[in-house]
Design a protein around this motif. Sequence first.
Motif, PDB file in Angstrom:
ATOM      1  N   PRO A 151       0.839  -1.209   0.000  1.00  0.00           N
ATOM      2  CA  PRO A 151       0.000   0.000   0.000  1.00  0.00           C
ATOM      3  C   PRO A 151       0.869   1.252   0.000  1.00  0.00           C
ATOM      4  CG  PRO A 151      -0.003  -1.049   2.157  1.00  0.00           C
ATOM      5  CD  PRO A 151       0.678  -2.004   1.236  1.00  0.00           C
ATOM      6  N   PHE A 152       0.318   2.297  -0.562  1.00  0.00           N
ATOM      7  CA  PHE A 152       1.023   3.575  -0.633  1.00  0.00           C
ATOM      8  C   PHE A 152       0.701   4.358   0.629  1.00  0.00           C
ATOM      9  CE2 PHE A 152       1.151   8.035  -2.491  1.00  0.00           C
ATOM     10  CZ  PHE A 152       2.530   8.117  -2.406  1.00  0.00           C
ATOM     11  N   VAL A 153       1.664   4.397   1.568  1.00  0.00           N
ATOM     12  CA  VAL A 153       1.439   5.027   2.869  1.00  0.00           C
ATOM     13  C   VAL A 153       2.683   5.824   3.263  1.00  0.00           C
ATOM     14  CG1 VAL A 153      -0.160   3.242   3.680  1.00  0.00           C
ATOM     15  CG2 VAL A 153       2.291   3.003   4.115  1.00  0.00           C
ATOM     16  N   VAL A 154       2.506   6.668   4.269  1.00  0.00           N
ATOM     17  CA  VAL A 154       3.624   7.376   4.888  1.00  0.00           C
ATOM     18  C   VAL A 154       4.252   6.449   5.926  1.00  0.00           C
ATOM     19  CG1 VAL A 154       4.298   9.356   6.297  1.00  0.00           C
ATOM     20  CG2 VAL A 154       2.581   9.629   4.508  1.00  0.00           C
ATOM     21  N   THR A 155       5.557   6.250   5.841  1.00  0.00           N
ATOM     22  CA  THR A 155       6.245   5.358   6.785  1.00  0.00           C
ATOM     23  C   THR A 155       6.995   6.107   7.876  1.00  0.00           C
ATOM     24  OG1 THR A 155       8.193   5.269   5.329  1.00  0.00           O
ATOM     25  CG2 THR A 155       6.496   3.578   5.030  1.00  0.00           C
ATOM     26  N   GLY A 156       7.139   7.423   7.743  1.00  0.00           N
ATOM     27  CA  GLY A 156       7.843   8.139   8.794  1.00  0.00           C
ATOM     28  C   GLY A 156       8.003   9.608   8.482  1.00  0.00           C
ATOM     29  N   LEU A 157       8.342  10.379   9.507  1.00  0.00           N
ATOM     30  CA  LEU A 157       8.629  11.808   9.396  1.00  0.00           C
ATOM     31  C   LEU A 157       9.986  12.062  10.033  1.00  0.00           C
ATOM     32  CD1 LEU A 157       7.619  14.751   8.769  1.00  0.00           C
ATOM     33  CD2 LEU A 157       6.856  14.834  11.147  1.00  0.00           C
ATOM     34  N   LEU A 158      10.845  12.764   9.310  1.00  0.00           N
ATOM     35  CA  LEU A 158      12.182  13.090   9.802  1.00  0.00           C
ATOM     36  C   LEU A 158      12.356  14.611   9.820  1.00  0.00           C
ATOM     37  CD1 LEU A 158      14.318  10.451   7.865  1.00  0.00           C
ATOM     38  CD2 LEU A 158      13.614  10.363  10.252  1.00  0.00           C
ATOM     39  N   PRO A 159      12.626  15.218  10.984  1.00  0.00           N
ATOM     40  CA  PRO A 159      12.527  14.615  12.321  1.00  0.00           C
ATOM     41  C   PRO A 159      11.116  14.774  12.854  1.00  0.00           C
ATOM     42  CG  PRO A 159      13.419  16.811  12.528  1.00  0.00           C
ATOM     43  CD  PRO A 159      13.167  16.603  11.051  1.00  0.00           C
ATOM     44  N   GLU A 160      10.812  14.049  13.922  1.00  0.00           N
ATOM     45  CA  GLU A 160       9.548  14.247  14.616  1.00  0.00           C
ATOM     46  C   GLU A 160       9.688  15.258  15.756  1.00  0.00           C
ATOM     47  OE1 GLU A 160       8.276  10.409  15.870  1.00  0.00           O
ATOM     48  OE2 GLU A 160       7.568   9.833  13.871  1.00  0.00           O
ATOM     49  N   THR A 167      16.100  23.120  12.026  1.00  0.00           N
ATOM     50  CA  THR A 167      15.217  22.293  11.196  1.00  0.00           C
ATOM     51  C   THR A 167      14.538  23.181  10.161  1.00  0.00           C
ATOM     52  OG1 THR A 167      14.824  20.929  13.169  1.00  0.00           O
ATOM     53  CG2 THR A 167      13.420  20.531  11.255  1.00  0.00           C
ATOM     54  N   PRO A 168      15.155  23.367   9.009  1.00  0.00           N
ATOM     55  CA  PRO A 168      14.531  24.237   8.006  1.00  0.00           C
ATOM     56  C   PRO A 168      13.382  23.574   7.264  1.00  0.00           C
ATOM     57  CG  PRO A 168      16.591  23.341   7.163  1.00  0.00           C
ATOM     58  CD  PRO A 168      16.493  22.905   8.590  1.00  0.00           C
ATOM     59  N   ARG A 169      13.315  22.241   7.304  1.00  0.00           N
ATOM     60  CA  ARG A 169      12.276  21.543   6.549  1.00  0.00           C
ATOM     61  C   ARG A 169      12.010  20.192   7.208  1.00  0.00           C
ATOM     62  NH1 ARG A 169      16.982  21.207   3.850  1.00  0.00           N
ATOM     63  NH2 ARG A 169      16.557  23.194   2.846  1.00  0.00           N
ATOM     64  N   LEU A 170      10.898  19.571   6.832  1.00  0.00           N
ATOM     65  CA  LEU A 170      10.543  18.228   7.286  1.00  0.00           C
ATOM     66  C   LEU A 170      10.578  17.288   6.094  1.00  0.00           C
ATOM     67  CD1 LEU A 170       7.468  19.105   9.549  1.00  0.00           C
ATOM     68  CD2 LEU A 170       9.860  18.860  10.233  1.00  0.00           C
ATOM     69  N   GLU A 171      10.929  16.049   6.343  1.00  0.00           N
ATOM     70  CA  GLU A 171      11.028  15.061   5.269  1.00  0.00           C
ATOM     71  C   GLU A 171      10.075  13.911   5.541  1.00  0.00           C
ATOM     72  OE1 GLU A 171      14.488  13.174   2.504  1.00  0.00           O
ATOM     73  OE2 GLU A 171      14.891  13.312   4.640  1.00  0.00           O
ATOM     74  N   LEU A 172       9.237  13.610   4.561  1.00  0.00           N
ATOM     75  CA  LEU A 172       8.297  12.504   4.637  1.00  0.00           C
ATOM     76  C   LEU A 172       8.889  11.294   3.929  1.00  0.00           C
ATOM     77  CD1 LEU A 172       4.989  14.364   3.761  1.00  0.00           C
ATOM     78  CD2 LEU A 172       5.468  13.250   5.937  1.00  0.00           C
ATOM     79  N   ALA A 173       8.859  10.134   4.575  1.00  0.00           N
ATOM     80  CA  ALA A 173       9.275   8.878   3.955  1.00  0.00           C
ATOM     81  C   ALA A 173       8.026   8.112   3.555  1.00  0.00           C
ATOM     82  CB  ALA A 173      10.121   8.055   4.923  1.00  0.00           C
ATOM     83  N   LEU A 174       8.002   7.628   2.313  1.00  0.00           N
ATOM     84  CA  LEU A 174       6.840   6.945   1.755  1.00  0.00           C
ATOM     85  C   LEU A 174       7.203   5.507   1.411  1.00  0.00           C
ATOM     86  CD1 LEU A 174       5.899   9.906  -0.577  1.00  0.00           C
ATOM     87  CD2 LEU A 174       4.645   9.252   1.467  1.00  0.00           C
ATOM     88  N   SER A 175       6.193   4.657   1.350  1.00  0.00           N
ATOM     89  CA  SER A 175       6.446   3.241   1.091  1.00  0.00           C
ATOM     90  C   SER A 175       6.769   2.962  -0.365  1.00  0.00           C
ATOM     91  CB  SER A 175       5.224   2.412   1.505  1.00  0.00           C
ATOM     92  OG  SER A 175       4.079   2.804   0.756  1.00  0.00           O
ATOM     93  N   ASN A 416      15.857   4.060   0.290  1.00  0.00           N
ATOM     94  CA  ASN A 416      15.788   4.297   1.731  1.00  0.00           C
ATOM     95  C   ASN A 416      14.394   4.750   2.134  1.00  0.00           C
ATOM     96  OD1 ASN A 416      16.767   4.415   4.357  1.00  0.00           O
ATOM     97  ND2 ASN A 416      17.458   6.529   4.163  1.00  0.00           N
ATOM     98  N   ARG A 417      13.406   3.918   1.813  1.00  0.00           N
ATOM     99  CA  ARG A 417      12.011   4.286   2.038  1.00  0.00           C
ATOM    100  C   ARG A 417      11.484   3.876   3.407  1.00  0.00           C
ATOM    101  NH1 ARG A 417       9.780   2.092  -3.841  1.00  0.00           N
ATOM    102  NH2 ARG A 417      11.262   3.235  -5.122  1.00  0.00           N
ATOM    103  N   ARG A 418      12.204   2.984   4.085  1.00  0.00           N
ATOM    104  CA  ARG A 418      11.684   2.461   5.342  1.00  0.00           C
ATOM    105  C   ARG A 418      12.778   2.492   6.405  1.00  0.00           C
ATOM    106  NH1 ARG A 418      10.842  -1.067   1.327  1.00  0.00           N
ATOM    107  NH2 ARG A 418      12.578  -2.330   2.072  1.00  0.00           N
ATOM    108  N   ARG A 419      12.378   2.219   7.636  1.00  0.00           N
ATOM    109  CA  ARG A 419      13.334   1.924   8.702  1.00  0.00           C
ATOM    110  C   ARG A 419      13.464   0.410   8.798  1.00  0.00           C
ATOM    111  NH1 ARG A 419      10.367   6.423  10.682  1.00  0.00           N
ATOM    112  NH2 ARG A 419      11.708   8.218  11.093  1.00  0.00           N
ATOM    113  N   GLU A 420      14.680  -0.064   8.944  1.00  0.00           N
ATOM    114  CA  GLU A 420      14.937  -1.500   8.874  1.00  0.00           C
ATOM    115  C   GLU A 420      15.299  -2.062  10.243  1.00  0.00           C
ATOM    116  OE1 GLU A 420      14.160  -2.843   6.226  1.00  0.00           O
ATOM    117  OE2 GLU A 420      14.284  -1.245   4.753  1.00  0.00           O
ATOM    118  N   ASP A 421      15.016  -3.355  10.432  1.00  0.00           N
ATOM    119  CA  ASP A 421      15.416  -4.077  11.639  1.00  0.00           C
ATOM    120  C   ASP A 421      16.164  -5.330  11.199  1.00  0.00           C
ATOM    121  OD1 ASP A 421      15.773  -4.893  14.204  1.00  0.00           O
ATOM    122  OD2 ASP A 421      13.712  -5.574  14.520  1.00  0.00           O
ATOM    123  N   ASN A 422      17.484  -5.211  11.088  1.00  0.00           N
ATOM    124  CA  ASN A 422      18.319  -6.324  10.643  1.00  0.00           C
ATOM    125  C   ASN A 422      18.726  -7.141  11.860  1.00  0.00           C
ATOM    126  OD1 ASN A 422      18.248  -5.394   7.926  1.00  0.00           O
ATOM    127  ND2 ASN A 422      19.836  -3.901   8.414  1.00  0.00           N
TER     128      ASN A 422
END
Length: 542
Positions: A151-160, A167-175, A416-422
């Motif tokens: 699904p096409f969703v937002v996976t995170g906001l950098l930074p929260e 912090t001049p801008r916010l970055e949205l990470a998408l799936s 680099n669309r997601r946060r990973e747990d290796n």
Amino acid sequence: MRQLRPALTAAALLASLAVGPAAAQDPPAPSEVVGRYELRGRTGWWVFGRTVRATLVVAAGPDGALVVTRSPGDGGDDLVGPGALAGGGVLTVAFPRRGLTGALADDARRPLAARYVVGRDGRLTGWCELPTARGGTRRVQERGQRVVLPPFVVTGLLPERGPADATPRLELALSRALDPASLDAPGAWAAFEDQDDVPGGTFAPLPGRLAPGASPARATFTPARPFRAGREVRLLLGAALRAEDGAPLARGEGSRPLSFPDALPGAVHEVRFAPTAPTPPAPPTPPNPPAPDEPRVGVPPSAFRAWPGTDVWHVDVASRAAALLQDLAAHGLRSGDAETDRLARDLVVGQMVSWCARKYGRTPRGEPVPGVSWRISFTVAAPAGRPGVDHSRQVVGGRHRWFSGTLGNSWYDEGNRRREDNARDGRMGLFPRVIFGEASTLSPPLRATDRRFLDGRYRLGDGTAEDDRRMAAVLRAIDDWSHALGSVLAHEIGHSVGLEHDGSDPLGLMHAQTNRALMSDPRAAFEAGSRARLDRNLGRDE
């Protein structure tokens, strides 16, 4: 033989092609992909034929009719034509040849035909006409399986959360990759800012711009005026935002409750940013000698921390602590004395993370270097939140369960669309047991009497020549192994931020295979192509 019906609408197509629960979804929007199949076929008979691969994409055109695209796996011309769906899931297509090149353009009088049967289990079988070298056509028997896109969703906001002035801008990470044109669509987004110091108080619209980010699956929000400390910002995102294939944005797991649904009809997801007061500058560190527990090489593990506005990685040495002790023993760096072994372990871990940070352009203590380092930070202490959701994690210790030559294994995240747990036990993470540089083993092994070389008490010349040689051997083994570990750690995390194997540079970090000489060479660095991809996927510190 049944008569074919006219081309169906997108809603009818989805009902016929859907697999399982997908049949209950809303009708797709215009130009939305509703079926994607990876095909494999065969031309000719037995040994005289050849294998053909292709991708078949069924989409709903602007008028609701079906548009079918067949893309060959050998890089030739795409076939694009109208489709019609009959009872029993029979899909027929006529591919016009106009505008095609090579053998495909030999006969422009009759379109190339195709006929497939689409099963509700996601399987597709049938045939497609392709031209022959003599100007005729030959049917290719094909079969494939429907590819279900996430699904096409937002996976995170950098930074929260972070300093307002930094912090001049916010970055949205998408799936998935975003359609840039949808950023300006009505109902795509709206931003609001708190107008007082009361949490959840009065909010007013915050003007700004939502633009494409550094990678296809990123978007950045830049406010028209700087963020203000203590004034929370809430960013609402609507279904008007689209993926590259036309899929609308859906609500993600990390969405906050919608604060102002009436202000943005069609809102599905909300993210929030908490601007904080400026971070005071750290006082200068006096040039004192190392404390008794300060490593003589590298830095202590406690020196590394998560930096705001960065892709935070937890280098987890606690989950496999017992395995890591065995790794130390395999390299001659375990004495059996608890305090000596703790000092050796902390030296190895601190220097490993230090070398990894330096590979990403940061200082030996993991601090950013404006315009040089990439926006990624490392910490040995576990950050708040869940790994793979709130931050990424790389577990260190042991060896691979099945493959003894595997130095590390990590999820590959294109863009680099997601946060990973290796962290999958025995299969993912960093495997120090089999990582060696040219001088990574101490012989004779570490002894309790070597503690004085690790805690800062001993200086060259304090004892005999033999004592000096022993101290050099101990620190050399620790430093060499730590560099090898840090290089593999940088390589594995590189995969999870979107880097692929690259053998273009003899001293490159992203080689698929390595050797002990390269593992010990401090000049090893990311290749030019990998650096360019890091610029897109992480960006540089400002």
